[in-house]
Design a protein around this motif. Structure first.
Motif, PDB file in Angstrom:
ATOM      1  N   GLN A 189       0.843  -1.192   0.000  1.00 49.36           N
ATOM      2  CA  GLN A 189       0.000   0.000   0.000  1.00 49.36           C
ATOM      3  C   GLN A 189       0.875   1.238   0.000  1.00 49.36           C
ATOM      4  O   GLN A 189       1.734   1.406   0.875  1.00 49.36           O
ATOM      5  N   VAL A 190       0.666   2.086  -1.002  1.00 46.39           N
ATOM      6  CA  VAL A 190       1.304   3.402  -1.015  1.00 46.39           C
ATOM      7  C   VAL A 190       0.386   4.319  -0.218  1.00 46.39           C
ATOM      8  O   VAL A 190      -0.744   4.575  -0.620  1.00 46.39           O
ATOM      9  N   MET A 191       0.868   4.805   0.901  1.00 46.26           N
ATOM     10  CA  MET A 191       0.006   5.530   1.840  1.00 46.26           C
ATOM     11  C   MET A 191      -0.157   6.998   1.427  1.00 46.26           C
ATOM     12  O   MET A 191       0.247   7.919   2.153  1.00 46.26           O
ATOM     13  N   ARG A 192      -0.743   7.194   0.261  1.00 44.78           N
ATOM     14  CA  ARG A 192      -0.969   8.561  -0.230  1.00 44.78           C
ATOM     15  C   ARG A 192      -1.927   9.317   0.687  1.00 44.78           C
ATOM     16  O   ARG A 192      -1.771  10.506   0.906  1.00 44.78           O
ATOM     17  N   PHE A 193      -2.949   8.596   1.167  1.00 43.90           N
ATOM     18  CA  PHE A 193      -3.995   9.254   1.957  1.00 43.90           C
ATOM     19  C   PHE A 193      -4.278   8.483   3.245  1.00 43.90           C
ATOM     20  O   PHE A 193      -5.406   8.420   3.706  1.00 43.90           O
ATOM     21  N   GLY A 194      -3.245   7.889   3.822  1.00 42.85           N
ATOM     22  CA  GLY A 194      -3.408   7.165   5.069  1.00 42.85           C
ATOM     23  C   GLY A 194      -3.245   5.667   4.899  1.00 42.85           C
ATOM     24  O   GLY A 194      -3.265   5.140   3.798  1.00 42.85           O
ATOM     25  N   ARG A 195      -3.081   4.999   6.020  1.00 46.63           N
ATOM     26  CA  ARG A 195      -2.810   3.561   6.051  1.00 46.63           C
ATOM     27  C   ARG A 195      -4.109   2.754   6.090  1.00 46.63           C
ATOM     28  O   ARG A 195      -5.043   3.112   6.810  1.00 46.63           O
ATOM     29  N   ILE A 196      -4.142   1.669   5.315  1.00 46.48           N
ATOM     30  CA  ILE A 196      -5.277   0.737   5.327  1.00 46.48           C
ATOM     31  C   ILE A 196      -4.744  -0.628   5.735  1.00 46.48           C
ATOM     32  O   ILE A 196      -3.790  -1.135   5.123  1.00 46.48           O
ATOM     33  N   GLU A 197      -5.326  -1.219   6.741  1.00 46.00           N
ATOM     34  CA  GLU A 197      -4.836  -2.496   7.246  1.00 46.00           C
ATOM     35  C   GLU A 197      -5.029  -3.612   6.227  1.00 46.00           C
ATOM     36  O   GLU A 197      -5.992  -3.612   5.461  1.00 46.00           O
ATOM     37  N   GLY A 198      -4.092  -4.558   6.251  1.00 38.29           N
ATOM     38  CA  GLY A 198      -4.232  -5.749   5.411  1.00 38.29           C
ATOM     39  C   GLY A 198      -3.140  -5.931   4.381  1.00 38.29           C
ATOM     40  O   GLY A 198      -2.992  -7.019   3.817  1.00 38.29           O
ATOM     41  N   ALA A 199      -2.363  -4.885   4.093  1.00 40.34           N
ATOM     42  CA  ALA A 199      -1.292  -5.000   3.103  1.00 40.34           C
ATOM     43  C   ALA A 199      -0.100  -5.749   3.697  1.00 40.34           C
ATOM     44  O   ALA A 199       0.063  -5.835   4.920  1.00 40.34           O
TER      45      ALA A 199
END
Length: 218
Positions: A189-199
């Motif tokens: 995940q490229v955290m352009r707009f925040g982190r998303i769990e699961g990567a």
């Protein structure tokens, strides 16, 4: 050993300044939908986009679902052209890193839920289309194959002649993460707009992605 990278496009490589999905629907999408003789509210449209409803749901209203999504994509392309003329489509400043991945001998794919025409339009806008070995947008033969379905990821793996264990999916959204997981591919995940769990991995930008790939392949 990583041999191929499968990139999402919107919000990963480029973004749309001031874009709001509800406003887009009201000002662009709804007009094309009404030309088909039907009316759909934004929430129903959003559910189809997110995969909460099948994309064929509109056939309940007596409209061929392929024609419906072609109408939507016509509106999406009109919007992109309008936004491009006003400088509202922006490339993230690190997209030059794509050349470095190519120089390492990696094969690159661009995979998007947007139409083929819309996807190629934005890649051409920033002169990065040629960096990709293959580009796959929405497939009208299988519209429910859009991410989070793994269909487009699997299609890219086959075209790149790359095993799932030899690739990374690079995206920004939960749909990218889920599609990669279902295809058996590790996802960054490229955290352009925040982190998303699961990567499997997280990076701030493509420069950090380059260092990640070098580290994995060392």
């Amino acid at each position: 050993m990583i041999k191929g990278l499968i990139f999402d496009v919107d919000e990963t490589l480029v973004y749309y300044e001031g874009y709001n999905g509800r406003d887009w629907f009201k000002n662009w999408g709804e007009k094309e939908i009404k030309k088909l003789g039907i009316e759909i509210n934004f929430e129903t449209y959003r559910k189809m986009v997110k995969g909460e409803l099948p994309r064929s749901w509109v056939e309940k209203l007596g409209v061929n679902h392929v024609e419906f999504w072609k109408a939507i994509d016509k509106a999406k392309l009109k919007y992109r052209k309008w936004a491009a003329e006003r400088g509202l489509i922006k490339a993230f400043p690190d997209i030059g890193t794509l050349k470095e991945f190519k120089q390492l001998g990696l094969k690159l794919a661009a995979v998007s839920n947007a139409s083929q025409e819309c996807t190629e339009f934005v890649l051409e806008l920033f002169n990065i289309k040629d960096q990709f070995n293959v580009i796959f947008g929405k497939d009208y033969r299988y519209l429910d194959g859009a991410k989070p379905n793994p269909y487009l990821i699997n299609k890219a793996l086959k075209a790149l002649n790359t095993l799932p264990t030899e690739a990374l999916v690079v995206g920004d959204s939960l749909s990218d993460i889920l599609a990669a997981q279902k295809a058996g591919v590790q996802v960054v995940q490229v955290m352009r707009f925040g982190r998303i769990e699961g990567a499997d991995y997280y990076v701030e930008d493509l420069n950090e992605l380059l260092q990640l790939v070098l580290r994995i392949n060392r």
